[in-house]
Design an enzyme around this catalytic site. Structure first.
Site, PDB file in Angstrom:
ATOM      1  N   SER A 183       0.833  -1.205   0.000  1.00 44.56           N
ATOM      2  CA  SER A 183       0.000   0.000   0.000  1.00 44.56           C
ATOM      3  C   SER A 183       0.865   1.251   0.000  1.00 44.56           C
ATOM      4  O   SER A 183       2.090   1.182   0.153  1.00 44.56           O
ATOM      5  CB  SER A 183      -0.931   0.021   1.228  1.00 44.56           C
ATOM      6  OG  SER A 183      -0.165   0.123   2.417  1.00 44.56           O
ATOM      7  N   SER A 237      11.793  10.762   7.168  1.00 43.38           N
ATOM      8  CA  SER A 237      10.745  11.764   7.275  1.00 43.38           C
ATOM      9  C   SER A 237      11.341  13.028   7.875  1.00 43.38           C
ATOM     10  O   SER A 237      12.331  12.969   8.617  1.00 43.38           O
ATOM     11  CB  SER A 237       9.609  11.258   8.172  1.00 43.38           C
ATOM     12  OG  SER A 237       8.731  12.320   8.532  1.00 43.38           O
ATOM     13  N   TYR A 267       8.415   8.170  16.881  1.00 44.72           N
ATOM     14  CA  TYR A 267       8.473   8.036  15.423  1.00 44.72           C
ATOM     15  C   TYR A 267       9.621   8.875  14.868  1.00 44.72           C
ATOM     16  O   TYR A 267      10.392   8.426  14.011  1.00 44.72           O
ATOM     17  CB  TYR A 267       7.147   8.489  14.825  1.00 44.72           C
ATOM     18  CG  TYR A 267       7.078   8.413  13.314  1.00 44.72           C
ATOM     19  CD1 TYR A 267       6.838   7.208  12.674  1.00 44.72           C
ATOM     20  CD2 TYR A 267       7.251   9.554  12.536  1.00 44.72           C
ATOM     21  CE1 TYR A 267       6.767   7.126  11.286  1.00 44.72           C
ATOM     22  CE2 TYR A 267       7.179   9.490  11.149  1.00 44.72           C
ATOM     23  CZ  TYR A 267       6.940   8.279  10.527  1.00 44.72           C
ATOM     24  OH  TYR A 267       6.885   8.211   9.164  1.00 44.72           O
ATOM     25  N   LYS A 298      13.053   7.834  12.665  1.00 46.29           N
ATOM     26  CA  LYS A 298      13.385   8.435  11.378  1.00 46.29           C
ATOM     27  C   LYS A 298      14.746   9.127  11.417  1.00 46.29           C
ATOM     28  O   LYS A 298      15.447   9.194  10.401  1.00 46.29           O
ATOM     29  CB  LYS A 298      12.284   9.410  10.961  1.00 46.29           C
ATOM     30  CG  LYS A 298      10.962   8.712  10.642  1.00 46.29           C
ATOM     31  CD  LYS A 298      11.156   7.663   9.548  1.00 46.29           C
ATOM     32  CE  LYS A 298       9.955   6.815   9.285  1.00 46.29           C
ATOM     33  NZ  LYS A 298      10.187   5.827   8.208  1.00 46.29           N
TER      34      LYS A 298
END
Length: 295
Positions: A46, A170, A197, A201
Site C-alpha cells: 500500500s 521523514s 516516530y 526516522k
C-alpha cells in the site's frame, strides 16, 4: 450570491495554484529502464511502497514485495501486474517487527534470488507497544528491522553493483533524540508517539549516512528521503477525534502516494547522483539533494 461565487472561485483558484506549485511535487523525469534488475520494496502492499513497486515494475524490474500481510500483498501484486504488464512481481513474507522473520526473509531471498540491485526500506509504523523482540515498536520496525535486513543483504548488493539503498525517512526526524539506554519503552500518548516516530526516522537518516561512508568505493550508494506529507493508510489507524481533525487537512494538502513516491524513485533510478550518496532528499526537486546536516 454573486459575491459568494466570486469568493469561492478565488479560493479554489488559490488552492489549485498552491497545491500544484508547492504540494503535489514534480514527477521523476528519468526514463531509466530496470530490465534485468531486481528490487526489494518493503511495505509494497500500500501507499508509498505500492506506488514505488508499480513504477519499478513498469520499468521492467523484477520486484520483490516484502510485506507482513500475505492477503494485502497479493491483492496489491495483482493490481501492480495488471497496471504494469509485468508478471515479475512476487510476494515474500517479511515482518520487520520480528528479527527472526527478517533473518528468515534474508535467507530465503538469498537462496532463491541470484541478484539484488535496489533495496527500498520503505515500510514503517507509528504504532505503540513493543516488537516481538521487546523493542519500542516504531524504533524496532522503522529502524532496527531495516538495519538488520540491509546488513544481511549487503554482500549481495555489492556483488550486483552498481546498486542502491533508499531509506524512507521523514522530516519528523527533527523531533528525534537517540537514547541508547531506552529502546524498550512503549510509547504513551500522542506527543510521545510522535517523538518516538521521529527518533526512528532520525536513525534512518544517520544509518543512510554511515552506510555511504562504509560503502565508499564499492559502487553501492545509499540515500535517505523525505517524500513530503503523504495521505496514506496510516491515517486509518487514528482515533475518531483525530480522524475528524486530520483527514480534511490530509485530503486537501497532503500528497498522494504516487506523488510522494517520486522522491524514492528519483533516488533509485536517476543517473548521475552517485556523488550524493549519504545525503538526504527532502522532497523531489531535480538535482536537489541535501546533506545530513541540512542545506
Amino acid at each position: 450570491m454573486v459575491t459568494w461565487i466570486v469568493a469561492s472561485a478565488i479560493v479554489i483558484a488559490l488552492y489549485i495554484l498552491i497545491y500544484y506549485n508547492f504540494l503535489s511535487g514534480v514527477p521523476c523525469r528519468s526514463d531509466t529502464s530496470l530490465k534485468g534488475r531486481t528490487a526489494i520494496v518493503t511495505g509494497a502492499n500500500s501507499g508509498l511502497g505500492k506506488a514505488t513497486a508499480l513504477d519499478f515494475a513498469r520499468r521492467g524490474a523484477r520486484v520483490i514485495a516484502a510485506c507482513r500481510s500475505k492477503q494485502r500483498a497479493e491483492a496489491a501484486i495483482l493490481d501492480i501486474r495488471k497496471k504494469s504488464g509485468n508478471n515479475q512481481v512476487i510476494y515474500m513474507h517479511l515482518d520487520l517487527g520480528s528479527l527472526k522473520s527478517v533473518r528468515v526473509f534474508a535467507e530465503t531471498f538469498l537462496k532463491s534470488e541470484p541478484h539484488l540491485h535496489l533495496l527500498v526500506n520503505n515500510a514503517g509504523t507509528g504504532a505503540v507497544g513493543l516488537t516481538a523482540d521487546g523493542f519500542n515498536a516504531a524504533w524496532g520496525v522503522n529502524h532496527l528491522g531495516h538495519f538488520l535486513l540491509t546488513s544481511l543483504l549487503l554482500d549481495r548488493l555489492k556483488q550486483c553493483a552498481p546498486s542502491r539503498i533508499v531509506v524512507v525517512s521523514s522530516v519528523a526526524h527533527c523531533l528525534g533524540r537517540v537514547d541508547l539506554t531506552d529502546l524498550t519503552s512503549p510509547t504513551a500518548g500522542f506527543v510521545s508517539r510522535l517523538c518516538s516516530y521521529g527518533t526512528s526516522k532520525l536513525c534512518n537518516v544517520l544509518f543512510a549516512r554511515e552506510l555511504a561512508n562504509r560503502l565508499e568505493g564499492t559502487n553501492v550508494t545509499s540515500y535517505s528521503v523525505h517524500p513530503g506529507f503523504v495521505f496514506t493508510d496510516a491515517f486509518c489507524d487514528l482515533g475518531i477525534v483525530r480522524k475528524l481533525l486530520f483527514l480534511p487537512i490530509a485530503f486537501l494538502f497532503f500528497r498522494t502516494p504516487a506523488d510522494g513516491a517520486q522522491t524514492i524513485i528519483h533516488c533509485a533510478v536517476q543517473e548521475g547522483i552517485e556523488k550524493f550518496s549519504g545525503r538526504r532528499q527532502l522532497t523531489y526537486k531535480p538535482a536537489r539533494l541535501w546533506s545530513v546536516g541540512g542545506g
